[in-house]
Write a protein that holds these residues in place. Structure first.
Motif, PDB file in Angstrom:
ATOM      1  N   ALA A 231      -9.768   5.690  11.415  1.00  0.00           N
ATOM      2  CA  ALA A 231      -8.988   4.992  10.390  1.00  0.00           C
ATOM      3  C   ALA A 231      -7.997   5.959   9.756  1.00  0.00           C
ATOM      4  N   LYS A 232      -6.927   5.410   9.195  1.00  0.00           N
ATOM      5  CA  LYS A 232      -5.948   6.209   8.471  1.00  0.00           C
ATOM      6  C   LYS A 232      -6.188   6.010   6.983  1.00  0.00           C
ATOM      7  N   PRO A 233      -6.809   6.998   6.312  1.00  0.00           N
ATOM      8  CA  PRO A 233      -7.261   6.781   4.935  1.00  0.00           C
ATOM      9  C   PRO A 233      -6.155   6.544   3.930  1.00  0.00           C
ATOM     10  N   SER A 234      -4.933   6.947   4.224  1.00  0.00           N
ATOM     11  CA  SER A 234      -3.839   6.661   3.292  1.00  0.00           C
ATOM     12  C   SER A 234      -3.371   5.215   3.398  1.00  0.00           C
ATOM     13  N   ARG A 235      -3.664   4.584   4.542  1.00  0.00           N
ATOM     14  CA  ARG A 235      -3.273   3.191   4.759  1.00  0.00           C
ATOM     15  C   ARG A 235      -4.416   2.250   4.449  1.00  0.00           C
ATOM     16  N   THR A 236      -5.621   2.621   4.841  1.00  0.00           N
ATOM     17  CA  THR A 236      -6.806   1.805   4.583  1.00  0.00           C
ATOM     18  C   THR A 236      -7.756   2.617   3.718  1.00  0.00           C
TER      19      THR A 236
END
Length: 230
Positions: free
Chosen positions: A75-80
């Motif tokens: 996952a991309k933590p800045s997006r999700t």
């Protein structure tokens, strides 16, 4: 515990410092947000601001650990963002925290004040047990897209909460499904508080005890069971 909660070995391998705490509550009263539940949200925002001391939520060591776990399963933590970080950002913004309904307000206040992901599920809508797993990719997840209910699937390897009927929350603690969310008709609920090292059992227990106190205050006569961190 009336409901079985498990964490798969491959999730433990991904995040060895992960801990969760469960609260079962029966005989709850839900409804529209009130002045008192709104005041809890405002107080939680003030507590968060003192904790962060002008730093951004994602800079907190606990949120750093969650971002690392999200990156670990792709996952991309800045997006999700995990739910705690997303709520913290809203709490500090001009618009403040949303008012959803009484029970959601109570657990959102705990999430923001303690900077912990906290979820609430309608126990009467859960089928079987609750399991934190890495998805195969064909599990159904009921959500809302463009105002319409729809079904989507998680990515293979994504960490999800699921029951026997399908996914209840995607990307660990990012987006809850519509099937088991708390509504005004909810009377029995499961609350899950989650943490990554360096945050541990003592912090979870303190947050859990505070949530139990709120549930008992707003639903006199409810039976609330606080379980040990696992």
């Amino acid at each position: 515990m009336a409901i079985t909660i498990t964490v798969s070995d491959d999730v433990r391998d991904l995040a060895p410092g992960y801990t969760h705490l469960a609260i079962e509550a029966y005989g709850l009263v839900n409804g529209d947000s009130t002045e008192d539940s709104s005041a809890l949200l405002d107080d939680a925002a003030r507590r968060l601001a003192r904790r962060l001391d002008a730093s951004a939520p994602h800079e907190d060591p606990h949120m750093v650990a969650w971002r690392s776990a999200f990156t670990g399963f792709g996952a991309k933590p800045s997006r999700t963002r995990n739910s705690a970080e997303a709520l913290a950002k809203r709490a500090l913004a001009d618009g403040g925290l949303p008012r959803i309904n009484l029970l959601v307000d109570l657990y959102n206040a705990i999430s923001v004040a303690h900077l912990l992901p906290v979820g609430g599920e309608d126990l009467d809508r859960i089928q079987g047990g609750m399991h934190l797993i890495r998805a195969v990719g064909d599990e159904p997840f009921g959500t809302v897209a463009a105002g319409e209910e729809s079904v989507e699937n998680p990515e293979p390897g994504e960490v999800v909460w699921r029951d026997d009927a399908g996914v209840t929350c995607r990307r660990w603690c990012w987006r809850q499904g519509v099937r088991t969310r708390l509504t005004e008709e909810t009377t029995n609920a499961l609350f899950l508080l989650e943490a990554m090292a360096p945050t541990g059992g003592a912090e979870l227990e303190a947050a859990g005890a505070e949530l139990v106190e709120s549930l008992e205050k707003f639903s006199p006569g409810a039976r609330v069971v606080l379980h040990a961190p696992a």
